[in-house]
Structures are given as structure tokens and as C-alpha cells.
Design a protein around this motif. Structure first.
Motif, PDB file in Angstrom:
ATOM      1  N   THR A   1      10.368  -4.221   3.092  1.00 43.65           N
ATOM      2  CA  THR A   1       9.503  -4.433   1.932  1.00 43.65           C
ATOM      3  C   THR A   1       8.087  -4.713   2.425  1.00 43.65           C
ATOM      4  OG1 THR A   1      11.356  -5.320   0.691  1.00 43.65           O
ATOM      5  CG2 THR A   1       9.152  -5.800  -0.162  1.00 43.65           C
ATOM      6  N   VAL A   2       7.151  -3.939   1.909  1.00 40.16           N
ATOM      7  CA  VAL A   2       5.761  -4.093   2.342  1.00 40.16           C
ATOM      8  C   VAL A   2       4.937  -4.610   1.167  1.00 40.16           C
ATOM      9  CG1 VAL A   2       3.735  -2.915   3.283  1.00 40.16           C
ATOM     10  CG2 VAL A   2       6.052  -2.144   3.914  1.00 40.16           C
ATOM     11  N   ASP A   3       4.220  -5.687   1.430  1.00 42.52           N
ATOM     12  CA  ASP A   3       3.299  -6.237   0.439  1.00 42.52           C
ATOM     13  C   ASP A   3       2.065  -5.347   0.392  1.00 42.52           C
ATOM     14  OD1 ASP A   3       3.607  -8.395  -1.191  1.00 42.52           O
ATOM     15  OD2 ASP A   3       2.253  -9.679  -0.045  1.00 42.52           O
ATOM     16  N   VAL A   4       1.734  -4.817  -0.763  1.00 41.23           N
ATOM     17  CA  VAL A   4       0.604  -3.880  -0.812  1.00 41.23           C
ATOM     18  C   VAL A   4      -0.617  -4.526  -1.466  1.00 41.23           C
ATOM     19  CG1 VAL A   4      -0.188  -1.617  -1.587  1.00 41.23           C
ATOM     20  CG2 VAL A   4       2.186  -1.924  -0.871  1.00 41.23           C
ATOM     21  N   ARG A   5      -0.449  -5.092  -2.633  1.00 41.26           N
ATOM     22  CA  ARG A   5      -1.545  -5.775  -3.351  1.00 41.26           C
ATOM     23  C   ARG A   5      -2.801  -4.919  -3.404  1.00 41.26           C
ATOM     24  NH1 ARG A   5       0.850 -10.286  -5.740  1.00 41.26           N
ATOM     25  NH2 ARG A   5       2.748 -10.407  -4.531  1.00 41.26           N
ATOM     26  N   GLN A   6      -2.670  -3.779  -3.976  1.00 42.83           N
ATOM     27  CA  GLN A   6      -3.830  -2.889  -4.078  1.00 42.83           C
ATOM     28  C   GLN A   6      -3.961  -2.398  -5.511  1.00 42.83           C
ATOM     29  OE1 GLN A   6      -3.947   0.298  -1.095  1.00 42.83           O
ATOM     30  NE2 GLN A   6      -5.012   1.581  -2.588  1.00 42.83           N
ATOM     31  N   ARG A   7      -5.195  -2.275  -5.972  1.00 43.20           N
ATOM     32  CA  ARG A   7      -5.425  -1.715  -7.303  1.00 43.20           C
ATOM     33  C   ARG A   7      -4.905  -0.287  -7.322  1.00 43.20           C
ATOM     34  NH1 ARG A   7      -6.682  -4.480 -11.612  1.00 43.20           N
ATOM     35  NH2 ARG A   7      -8.174  -2.956 -12.401  1.00 43.20           N
ATOM     36  N   ILE A   8      -4.203   0.069  -8.389  1.00 48.62           N
ATOM     37  CA  ILE A   8      -3.662   1.425  -8.489  1.00 48.62           C
ATOM     38  C   ILE A   8      -4.794   2.441  -8.511  1.00 48.62           C
ATOM     39  CG2 ILE A   8      -2.456   3.038 -10.023  1.00 48.62           C
ATOM     40  CD1 ILE A   8      -0.638   0.643 -10.819  1.00 48.62           C
ATOM     41  N   LEU A   9      -5.869   2.097  -9.208  1.00 45.77           N
ATOM     42  CA  LEU A   9      -6.976   3.050  -9.339  1.00 45.77           C
ATOM     43  C   LEU A   9      -8.067   2.771  -8.315  1.00 45.77           C
ATOM     44  CD1 LEU A   9      -7.109   3.268 -13.236  1.00 45.77           C
ATOM     45  CD2 LEU A   9      -6.111   4.892 -11.628  1.00 45.77           C
ATOM     46  N   ALA A  10      -7.646   2.291  -7.110  1.00 44.62           N
ATOM     47  CA  ALA A  10      -8.626   1.924  -6.084  1.00 44.62           C
ATOM     48  C   ALA A  10      -9.565   3.081  -5.764  1.00 44.62           C
ATOM     49  CB  ALA A  10      -7.894   1.470  -4.824  1.00 44.62           C
ATOM     50  N   GLU A  11      -9.025   4.294  -5.726  1.00 44.87           N
ATOM     51  CA  GLU A  11      -9.857   5.434  -5.352  1.00 44.87           C
ATOM     52  C   GLU A  11     -10.908   5.713  -6.432  1.00 44.87           C
ATOM     53  OE1 GLU A  11      -8.869   9.921  -4.144  1.00 44.87           O
ATOM     54  OE2 GLU A  11      -7.549   8.405  -3.278  1.00 44.87           O
ATOM     55  N   ASN A  12     -10.475   5.642  -7.697  1.00 46.66           N
ATOM     56  CA  ASN A  12     -11.434   5.808  -8.795  1.00 46.66           C
ATOM     57  C   ASN A  12     -12.483   4.694  -8.755  1.00 46.66           C
ATOM     58  OD1 ASN A  12     -12.100   7.166 -11.514  1.00 46.66           O
ATOM     59  ND2 ASN A  12     -12.047   4.992 -12.001  1.00 46.66           N
ATOM     60  N   GLU A  13     -12.023   3.488  -8.463  1.00 42.48           N
ATOM     61  CA  GLU A  13     -12.959   2.359  -8.469  1.00 42.48           C
ATOM     62  C   GLU A  13     -13.972   2.474  -7.332  1.00 42.48           C
ATOM     63  OE1 GLU A  13     -10.101  -0.829  -8.844  1.00 42.48           O
ATOM     64  OE2 GLU A  13      -9.734  -0.247 -10.931  1.00 42.48           O
ATOM     65  N   ALA A  14     -13.535   3.037  -6.185  1.00 41.89           N
ATOM     66  CA  ALA A  14     -14.477   3.257  -5.072  1.00 41.89           C
ATOM     67  C   ALA A  14     -15.511   4.310  -5.473  1.00 41.89           C
ATOM     68  CB  ALA A  14     -13.714   3.691  -3.823  1.00 41.89           C
ATOM     69  N   ALA A  15     -15.061   5.381  -6.130  1.00 42.93           N
ATOM     70  CA  ALA A  15     -15.986   6.425  -6.587  1.00 42.93           C
ATOM     71  C   ALA A  15     -16.953   5.855  -7.613  1.00 42.93           C
ATOM     72  CB  ALA A  15     -15.204   7.602  -7.174  1.00 42.93           C
ATOM     73  N   ALA A  16     -16.465   4.974  -8.477  1.00 42.58           N
ATOM     74  CA  ALA A  16     -17.317   4.354  -9.495  1.00 42.58           C
ATOM     75  C   ALA A  16     -18.371   3.455  -8.848  1.00 42.58           C
ATOM     76  CB  ALA A  16     -16.466   3.549 -10.480  1.00 42.58           C
ATOM     77  N   ARG A  17     -17.975   2.752  -7.789  1.00 42.62           N
ATOM     78  CA  ARG A  17     -18.949   1.885  -7.082  1.00 42.62           C
ATOM     79  C   ARG A  17     -20.073   2.722  -6.480  1.00 42.62           C
ATOM     80  NH1 ARG A  17     -14.588  -1.256  -5.745  1.00 42.62           N
ATOM     81  NH2 ARG A  17     -14.167  -0.099  -3.825  1.00 42.62           N
ATOM     82  N   THR A  18     -19.695   3.858  -5.883  1.00 45.00           N
ATOM     83  CA  THR A  18     -20.699   4.741  -5.290  1.00 45.00           C
ATOM     84  C   THR A  18     -21.666   5.242  -6.370  1.00 45.00           C
ATOM     85  OG1 THR A  18     -19.065   5.413  -3.667  1.00 45.00           O
ATOM     86  CG2 THR A  18     -20.998   6.831  -3.886  1.00 45.00           C
ATOM     87  N   LEU A  19     -21.094   5.650  -7.514  1.00 45.72           N
ATOM     88  CA  LEU A  19     -21.943   6.097  -8.621  1.00 45.72           C
ATOM     89  C   LEU A  19     -22.879   4.976  -9.069  1.00 45.72           C
ATOM     90  CD1 LEU A  19     -19.444   8.033 -10.940  1.00 45.72           C
ATOM     91  CD2 LEU A  19     -21.511   8.983  -9.900  1.00 45.72           C
ATOM     92  N   ARG A  20     -22.312   3.773  -9.215  1.00 46.51           N
ATOM     93  CA  ARG A  20     -23.097   2.639  -9.722  1.00 46.51           C
ATOM     94  C   ARG A  20     -24.261   2.334  -8.783  1.00 46.51           C
ATOM     95  NH1 ARG A  20     -19.013  -0.247 -11.337  1.00 46.51           N
ATOM     96  NH2 ARG A  20     -19.259   0.207 -13.548  1.00 46.51           N
ATOM     97  N   ASP A  21     -24.001   2.391  -7.465  1.00 50.72           N
ATOM     98  CA  ASP A  21     -25.067   2.153  -6.484  1.00 50.72           C
ATOM     99  C   ASP A  21     -26.157   3.207  -6.626  1.00 50.72           C
ATOM    100  OD1 ASP A  21     -23.625   0.024  -5.586  1.00 50.72           O
ATOM    101  OD2 ASP A  21     -22.858   1.014  -3.775  1.00 50.72           O
TER     102      ASP A  21
END
Lengths: 222, 120
Positions: free
Chosen positions: A3-23
Motif C-alpha cells: 500500500t502506497v500513500d499518495v496524497r496527491q490532488r487528482i487534478l494535479a496536472e490541470n492545477e499545474a497548467a493553471a498555475r503556469t497560466l496564472r503566472d
């Protein structure tokens, strides 16, 4: 079995793209508004009225999300607004990667305000950050006064709710106080604006809100 | 219907996690879904089954932990439970307006992997 603890946002990739856009939008000093509503609430009509009211004083561009047709982008281009149409081919929302591709291809001039008109849908677009400064929910009076509580996700995330088509209020059963009370619960500090793209009512206040947000953004006030 | 896009995102991330742990088969995924994400758990599980159906992970289960938004009463200084599937504009005890918080979870919590040596 491991069992691996992941604790990651499901839409992490979208959120990274959104951060780039916002910047990128921050560096350009462009205010970005994500418009979300049911189909037919009058998002494009609101934008047309907005562009007419702002005249040439504010440079506006638009990203239009639809399943099919260039109609919305064409309506805005007819007013001289640079507009790019994203055709989702059936998908019910825009995501940040689509917006990044579209704004890259559009090669917009330097914009004061970029409107992103999402696919007409009160549900799915809620989950996707597009790098916007704020979300606007548009609710037309013909849709019924029970909608905020029926779609709490979007009405709690939208900084502004625009109640559109208010020229029809005398002809429909729409309890404004009930809507205001629901919106206060979901978004206590949210702004509610009443507009009619048909008569022009409320367009000035809406445009003043946009201009204030633009000024605040460029001054660096949150 | 954006549950399908979300199921794809979950699967891509899980596959990367499996690869980073020496490969194998995905046995189960646990995700948290908040009430205010506009994601419907049953549809997400349905979409997940469609996403994994054809591949080696076709037996992987998706377990959804549902997280309710909190409705907080500032006057009482306490969380108030909302009735099932209902949005209360007012506190059931003092009648004051409630504030909504949380419910925006959309996270992959953990994955269970069957290592290459455990695969049948």
C-alpha cells in the motif's frame, strides 16, 4: 500487496497548467474571468453588452468553449474582439491545458481583460481551475430561483453571481430574496449583480466591478 | 460526465505510482471526493471501471471516501449537520446564517499494488 500513500490532488496536472497560466496572466497584467452557467443563460449576450459598454477604453479578448460551432467566437469577433473558439467535441468543460493551447495559438494583443466563456454547464466546469482571477456564475431568471442550492459547488466558488435577463422578472416566478439568501449561505462575501443585456440594466455596475478588479490586480492588491 | 476525465487522471497517476514502485498490477485505489467538487461518486466508479476494463489492471477497485462540506454557525461557534442532500440556509438551533467550508477534496489517498512476484 504493497500500500502506497499518495496524497496527491487528482487534478494535479490541470492545477499545474493553471498555475503556469496564472503566472503568465499576472506578468501581462491581464484580468481573467471564467464565466460559468447553464446553456442559454446569456453569457455571450452579457459579453456583447460588456464590450459595447467598455467601448475602446478596455482591451478585451475572449476564449469561447463549446461542444460545437464557432458561433460564440463569431459574435464577439463581429464586435472587434479577438476571440478564439475551443471546440471540446463533446467534453462538458474546459481544462487549463486547452486554454493554454488556445491562448498560445490566438497570439492575442496585450489584453486588459480576458473572458473565458466555459461550456454551458453548471456542474463539470466547477472542478477545473483555468488560471482565472475569479469565477462568475451567470443565472438567468428563467432558470428558477432554486438553483444555487441545487448546484452549490459552482455558486460557492463563484466570486460573482450575475442574475441575467432581469427585464423578464415581471413575467416569471423568480424570488430574488430567496436567491440572495441561498447565495449568502454558499458565499457570504460574494457579489450579486443584476443585469439585462437586452435593456442594458446593470451593465454599468458589472463593468465597474471588472474595472475595479483590473485596477486592484495591477496595483497588486488582492 | 467529467467523471470520465477524472477517472483517466486517477489512472494515469496510479500507473506512474506503480511504475515508481517496481511495477506490478494495481489492486485498489482510494480517493477522497468532496461534496463541493461536482463529482458524483457512483459515476466516478462507473467511469473507472470503463477506464481499466481493457488492461492488466481490470480488477483494480476504486474506493471513494465521500467528504461532506461543513456548515458552520458563527453565532453558535459550531458545525451544524445538514440534513441529507439538503442545503440549510439557517442554523437549525439559533436561526443564524450558516457558513460553508471544505468539501473541495479531490485527492488520491493511497494505492494498493500487487508486485510482479505476486501476480498470478
Amino acid at each position: 500487496m504493497t500500500t502506497v500513500d499518495v496524497r496527491q490532488r487528482i487534478l494535479a496536472e490541470n492545477e499545474a497548467a493553471a498555475r503556469t497560466l496564472r503566472d503568465g496572466f499576472a506578468a501581462a497584467g491581464t484580468l481573467v474571468v471564467n464565466l460559468i452557467s447553464s446553456p442559454g443563460s446569456g453569457k455571450t449576450s452579457l459579453l456583447e453588452a460588456t464590450v459595447r459598454h467598455l467601448g475602446g477604453r478596455v482591451t478585451v479578448g475572449a476564449v469561447e468553449g463549446d461542444i460545437a460551432t464557432e458561433r460564440d467566437a463569431d459574435r464577439l469577433r463581429a464586435l472587434g474582439v479577438p476571440a478564439v473558439q475551443i471546440l471540446t467535441g463533446g467534453a462538458c468543460h474546459l481544462d487549463a491545458r486547452q486554454v493554454a493551447r488556445a491562448t498560445g495559438e490566438a497570439a492575442f494583443p496585450r489584453l486588459d481583460i480576458l473572458f473565458i466563456e466555459n461550456v454551458g454547464n453548471l456542474i463539470c466546469p466547477t472542478s477545473y481551475d483555468l488560471g482565472e482571477d475569479f469565477k462568475v456564475a451567470v443565472l438567468s431568471v428563467t432558470e428558477g430561483d432554486d438553483k444555487p442550492f441545487k448546484y452549490p459547488a459552482i455558486f460557492s466558488r463563484a466570486e460573482v453571481t450575475v442574475i441575467s435577463k432581469v427585464d423578464l422578472l415581471p413575467h416569471v416566478r423568480f424570488d430574488l430574496d430567496a436567491v440572495r439568501s441561498q447565495l449568502r449561505t454558499l458565499r457570504p462575501a460574494g457579489t450579486v449583480l443584476l443585469t439585462s443585456a437586452h435593456t442594458g440594466e446593470g451593465i454599468e455596475a458589472w463593468c465597474a466591478y471588472l474595472q475595479q478588479r483590473l485596477t486592484d490586480k495591477r496595483r497588486g492588491t488582492p | 460526465m467529467h467523471e470520465l476525465s477524472i477517472a483517466h487522471e486517477i489512472y494515469r497517476t496510479c500507473r506512474a505510482v506503480v511504475a515508481a514502485h517496481g511495477g506490478g498490477t494495481l489492486a485498489a485505489v482510494r480517493v477522497a471526493v468532496g461534496e463541493l467538487t461536482a463529482v458524483e461518486p457512483d459515476l466516478l466508479v462507473f467511469a473507472w471501471e470503463a477506464v481499466v476494463a481493457e488492461g492488466k489492471d481490470h480488477q483494480a477497485r476504486l474506493e471513494v471516501e465521500w467528504r461532506q462540506a461543513r456548515q458552520f454557525c458563527p453565532a453558535c461557534g459550531a458545525d451544524k449537520r445538514q440534513a441529507e442532500a439538503s442545503w440549510l440556509p439557517l442554523c437549525p438551533d439559533c436561526g443564524g446564517p450558516l457558513q460553508v467550508a471544505g468539501g473541495d477534496d479531490l485527492d488520491i489517498l493511497s494505492v494498493e499494488i500487487l508486485g510482479p512476484e505476486e501476480e498470478s
